[in-house]
Scaffold this motif. Structure first.
Motif, PDB file in Angstrom:
ATOM      1  N   VAL A 281       0.853  -1.187   0.000  1.00 54.27           N
ATOM      2  CA  VAL A 281       0.000   0.000   0.000  1.00 54.27           C
ATOM      3  C   VAL A 281       0.887   1.236   0.000  1.00 54.27           C
ATOM      4  O   VAL A 281       1.674   1.454   0.924  1.00 54.27           O
ATOM      5  CB  VAL A 281      -0.941   0.027   1.223  1.00 54.27           C
ATOM      6  N   GLN A 282       0.769   2.044  -1.028  1.00 55.16           N
ATOM      7  CA  GLN A 282       1.554   3.275  -1.158  1.00 55.16           C
ATOM      8  C   GLN A 282       0.814   4.403  -0.458  1.00 55.16           C
ATOM      9  O   GLN A 282      -0.298   4.781  -0.840  1.00 55.16           O
ATOM     10  CB  GLN A 282       1.762   3.609  -2.635  1.00 55.16           C
ATOM     11  N   CYS A 283       1.427   4.962   0.586  1.00 60.26           N
ATOM     12  CA  CYS A 283       0.737   5.919   1.459  1.00 60.26           C
ATOM     13  C   CYS A 283       1.149   7.368   1.212  1.00 60.26           C
ATOM     14  O   CYS A 283       1.167   8.175   2.145  1.00 60.26           O
ATOM     15  CB  CYS A 283       0.975   5.561   2.921  1.00 60.26           C
ATOM     16  N   GLU A 284       1.457   7.722  -0.015  1.00 54.72           N
ATOM     17  CA  GLU A 284       1.822   9.104  -0.323  1.00 54.72           C
ATOM     18  C   GLU A 284       0.672  10.052  -0.031  1.00 54.72           C
ATOM     19  O   GLU A 284       0.846  11.112   0.567  1.00 54.72           O
ATOM     20  CB  GLU A 284       2.232   9.202  -1.793  1.00 54.72           C
TER      21      GLU A 284
ATOM     22  N   VAL B  85      -6.627   8.971   8.047  1.00 49.46           N
ATOM     23  CA  VAL B  85      -6.633   8.438   6.689  1.00 49.46           C
ATOM     24  C   VAL B  85      -6.568   6.915   6.697  1.00 49.46           C
ATOM     25  O   VAL B  85      -7.257   6.243   5.923  1.00 49.46           O
ATOM     26  CB  VAL B  85      -5.456   9.016   5.881  1.00 49.46           C
ATOM     27  N   LEU B  86      -5.751   6.347   7.586  1.00 46.39           N
ATOM     28  CA  LEU B  86      -5.561   4.900   7.599  1.00 46.39           C
ATOM     29  C   LEU B  86      -6.715   4.146   8.250  1.00 46.39           C
ATOM     30  O   LEU B  86      -6.920   2.965   7.962  1.00 46.39           O
ATOM     31  CB  LEU B  86      -4.263   4.552   8.340  1.00 46.39           C
ATOM     32  N   ARG B  87      -7.453   4.804   9.134  1.00 50.90           N
ATOM     33  CA  ARG B  87      -8.483   4.112   9.918  1.00 50.90           C
ATOM     34  C   ARG B  87      -9.431   3.270   9.068  1.00 50.90           C
ATOM     35  O   ARG B  87      -9.675   2.102   9.392  1.00 50.90           O
ATOM     36  CB  ARG B  87      -9.272   5.142  10.743  1.00 50.90           C
TER      37      ARG B  87
ATOM     38  N   VAL C 160      -5.351   9.348  -1.847  1.00 48.82           N
ATOM     39  CA  VAL C 160      -5.706   8.849  -3.183  1.00 48.82           C
ATOM     40  C   VAL C 160      -4.853   7.631  -3.544  1.00 48.82           C
ATOM     41  O   VAL C 160      -5.364   6.639  -4.076  1.00 48.82           O
ATOM     42  CB  VAL C 160      -5.538   9.959  -4.243  1.00 48.82           C
ATOM     43  N   THR C 161      -3.537   7.671  -3.250  1.00 55.27           N
ATOM     44  CA  THR C 161      -2.693   6.525  -3.578  1.00 55.27           C
ATOM     45  C   THR C 161      -3.052   5.315  -2.723  1.00 55.27           C
ATOM     46  O   THR C 161      -2.929   4.170  -3.178  1.00 55.27           O
ATOM     47  CB  THR C 161      -1.201   6.861  -3.406  1.00 55.27           C
ATOM     48  N   ILE C 162      -3.499   5.550  -1.496  1.00 59.14           N
ATOM     49  CA  ILE C 162      -3.970   4.433  -0.658  1.00 59.14           C
ATOM     50  C   ILE C 162      -5.184   3.793  -1.312  1.00 59.14           C
ATOM     51  O   ILE C 162      -5.290   2.566  -1.414  1.00 59.14           O
ATOM     52  CB  ILE C 162      -4.315   4.918   0.760  1.00 59.14           C
ATOM     53  N   ARG C 163      -6.088   4.627  -1.766  1.00 56.42           N
ATOM     54  CA  ARG C 163      -7.301   4.130  -2.429  1.00 56.42           C
ATOM     55  C   ARG C 163      -6.934   3.309  -3.676  1.00 56.42           C
ATOM     56  O   ARG C 163      -7.478   2.222  -3.905  1.00 56.42           O
ATOM     57  CB  ARG C 163      -8.173   5.332  -2.811  1.00 56.42           C
TER      58      ARG C 163
END
Length: 738
Positions: free
Chosen positions: A84-87, A149-151, A90-93
């Motif tokens: 998972v790219q967490c930049e 964001v991660l929740r 949107v990248t997480i999605r």
């Protein structure tokens, strides 16, 4: 054999996983594997997450995590490994979309099925007997608070492993089971082994025969100590040593140049960096000094952007004034210009960037190491990056939507977010100018985020944009405040919404004719605000005033005219005027279908509010605006209609995605509805659960009401003197989504 699902395309380190990890591979990767196996064995008896945060200084977090993942996959430690790219959010999605495809979840290839896919992923993680690992990379790079964001994406109540890479130890998700491990930089021996490997066979042969001169060995020891074991900078040192024009293939000459640069290096214009991050600055300065003007301009632009997946189309522009100092970098067709090609090649030779499949990438350490010579130099690079991104990002008319441009917006979303974030970081110590073009870019971007339903990122962008907009009486400022007030409305923050809409209307009335469409838009919005507060007559007056403007305007006013018809229909419905309500709603549907088609957002509102066609509403909502609150509201309404389908759980899950870590009105309403469903089904067997659900729902309701959230429920039947319990929860949700 394990499967490694590469869920982040164009991550810069993917193509060189082992290139700078020779010293790390055997020792650090094995340490992590040992930790994983030990902890997993300890946790086999309990259904909790096993978490391993990988915390390091800039020693190649992503590269090490990828090396570790591949090693685990090859040894069969895990059956599935997800990246998972967490930049940005949107990248997480996007990363979770790739995970859904890897798990072959039905409809996963469609961006409009994100919420359903995420629910299916979390269910798979919870129920599967497979051993799995999720790697959240660069968590500390998020634009907004990481835990918020991660929740929605965090695998709760599961038995699996989560690896987090970050530059600092921090329990981002506040999980009590999390145990942190810090991976340190290379020690002197590891650094020397890595440098030898990068220098090639000649140097390795000299080492074996013990023929390396003492002068070289002394220089190596001193340089390695000052580089503090950072693999990326050791790799750069090797590049300089093998450069005939600088090191002359000797370590001693390179180290002498390094020391000379330390003495002459001016104070850096940069964001905050640790001592270890600043240590290699002389090395970077030597590298950057040798760049051509075009290469220097290019890397200056890349410094401001999201480091991964920078499309080469960014430099495809007809207007050469976008880069006045280096117009040779621009091209007008598919083939890149000779000037851009030469600049890319030079940066690649110096190991500063990567270029593959028409996509540029740059390491974060390199971004932060770029040595801007002056505030003017920094300003010029920021302006250049702003112009290029603004030229490619779709534009929104002030009374229009951007639904049809979402795919283009998505391509540049992370880069606009990076521009905003890095400007905020620099602004803590430097007074950079924010151009009107930059503010306009954020205005378009914030509207796109608003339509998408990414409210947390949207709020962060507003903080930057409203501060950057110098003229608080300008139409541009009113555009920003207008979008912000729409966000407040969807979050049911009605007092903040009224303040922002009234300010927006005042600015526009002072600058525009009273019958201008931009004025009418705000007038209609104030009607939408009065209606949920029970001021139906005032709302009707606002709608009628706006209606006359839309009717006398051009064809471009079809969409706001359709929305105003819908609002009038809703107002008459609340008054009990069924015939008028149906007439206006039918007019809204006909106009919207003719002007915009049957699949646009306004049609979802028509199906939901007027005809109660929840299936039709859901089809449009998921396809065009999957994070929008109307999707969660529709799931809720379907759950009310068909208890047996269990849709109340889906409604809660989707609402949680929008609400992030915040318990808001939709969450309170869903908890209350679930309690009433259990109460009606269980014949008293679930009293404790029912009581707990109602208590939690009431707690949220009281807190929200005390903070000013929520309106009132206005009904046409005058015999109803009091608002019942269900109405009190409906009041916590914006009127359009009840």
């Amino acid at each position: 054999m394990s499967s490694l699902y590469r869920t982040a395309e164009h991550v810069s380190e993917l193509s060189r996983i082992a290139s700078v990890n020779h010293g790390l591979d055997q020792q650090l990767s094995q340490q992590l594997k040992s930790l994983v196996i030990t902890r997993a064995q300890e946790e086999t008896q309990i259904a909790t997450s096993v978490m391993f945060p990988l915390v390091l200084l800039p020693v190649g977090k992503t590269s090490l995590a990828l090396q570790f993942a591949h090693s685990c996959a090859g040894d069969g430690i895990y059956d599935a490994i997800f990246w998972v790219q967490c930049e940005t959010s949107v990248t997480i999605r996007q990363s979770f979309g790739k995970i859904a495809e890897a798990l072959e979840i039905p409809g996963a290839e469609r961006d409009d099925r994100h919420e359903e896919s995420l629910i299916a992923i979390k269910s798979w993680l919870k129920l599967t007997s497979n051993r799995w690992l999720i790697i959240f990379d660069n968590v500390d790079s998020l634009l907004v608070e990481s835990d918020k964001v991660l929740r929605p994406y965090w695998p709760d109540g599961v038995s699996g492993a989560v690896l987090i890479t970050s530059r600092a130890y921090f329990n981002f998700i506040r999980d009590t089971n999390r145990q942190g491990q810090t991976v340190k930089p290379l020690d002197p021996k590891q650094s020397w082994d890595l440098l030898l490997d990068l220098l090639g066979d000649h140097w390795k042969a000299l080492e074996i025969r013990r023929e390396i001169p003492e002068l070289e060995i002394a220089a190596v020891k001193s340089m390695i100590k000052q580089l503090e074991g950072l693999p990326l900078t050791i790799e750069e040192a090797a590049t300089l040593i093998t450069n005939d024009t600088l090191g002359g293939r000797t370590i001693a000459r390179t180290y002498e140049a390094f020391k000379d640069r330390i003495r002459s290096l001016p104070e850096r214009l940069s964001i905050f960096r640790s001592v270890s991050e600043r240590a290699p600055d002389p090395l970077w300065d030597i590298t950057f000094k040798g760049l051509s003007r075009n290469a220097r301009t290019l890397i200056g632009v890349l410094t401001w952007l999201s480091p991964d997946a920078i499309p080469i189309q960014l430099f495809q522009a007809k207007d050469s004034s976008l880069l006045p100092g280096s117009p040779q970098l621009l091209h007008t067709n598919v083939t890149i210009s000779p000037g851009l090609d030469k600049a890319i090649c030079q940066l690649q030779e110096k190991k500063l960037i990567r270029y593959n499949n028409r996509v540029l990438s740059i390491h974060r350490v390199v971004q932060e190491a770029v040595n801007f010579q002056s505030v003017e130099d920094l300003q010029e690079s920021f302006d250049a990056a702003t112009k290029l991104v603004s030229d490619r990002f779709p534009k929104r008319l002030i009374i229009g939507t951007m639904y049809q441009e979402w795919s283009r917006c998505k391509q540049y979303t992370s880069h606009v977010a990076s521009l905003s974030k890095r400007l905020s970081e620099y602004s803590k110590s430097l007074a950079l100018k924010r151009s009107t073009q930059f503010v306009e870019l954020l205005a378009h971007f914030s509207w796109y985020l608003f339509e998408l339903g990414d409210y947390d990122t949207c709020e962060e962008i507003f903080d930057t944009a409203l501060t950057a907009c110098q003229d608080k009486k300008s139409l541009l400022y009113s555009q920003l405040r207008g979008t912000q007030s729409g966000l407040f409305f969807d979050l049911n923050l009605l007092s903040k919404c009224r303040e922002a809409w009234e300010e927006t209307l005042q600015i526009r009335e002072e600058s525009l004719p009273h019958d201008d469409p931009h004025v009418a838009g705000m007038v209609s919005n104030l009607g939408n605000l009065d209606l949920p507060e029970g001021n139906v007559e005032a709302a009707l007056r606002y709608y009628e005033r706006a209606l006359q403007v839309w009717i006398n305007s051009s064809e471009e006013s079809a969409q706001p005219l359709a929305k105003t018809y819908l609002s009038l229909g809703r107002a008459h419905m609340y008054q009990g005027n069924l015939a008028e309500a149906l007439r206006y709603t039918a007019a809204a549907e006909t106009l919207a279908a003719r002007a915009m088609g049957t699949g646009v957002g306004v049609m979802a509102n028509i199906h939901y509010a007027a005809w109660k066609s929840y299936d039709a509403c859901l089809k449009i909502g998921i396809a065009s605006m999957p994070l929008h609150p109307i999707v969660g509201a529709t799931w809720y309404s379907l759950a009310c209609v068909e208890f047996a389908q269990g849709n109340e759980e889906t409604a809660k899950a989707i609402s949680r995605l929008r609400s992030q870590a915040r318990d808001d009105g939709p969450i309170a309403r869903i908890l209350w509805k679930r309690a009433t469903i259990l109460e009606s089904r269980s014949a008293g067997t679930n009293k404790e659960e029912v009581f707990a659900l109602k208590a939690k729902a009431n707690e949220i309701k009281q807190r929200l009401m005390a903070s000013g959230e929520g309106g009132m429920i206005h009904r046409g039947d005058d015999d109803r003197a009091e608002v019942d319990e269900e109405d009190s929860y409906d009041a916590l949700v914006p009127l359009c989504y009840r």
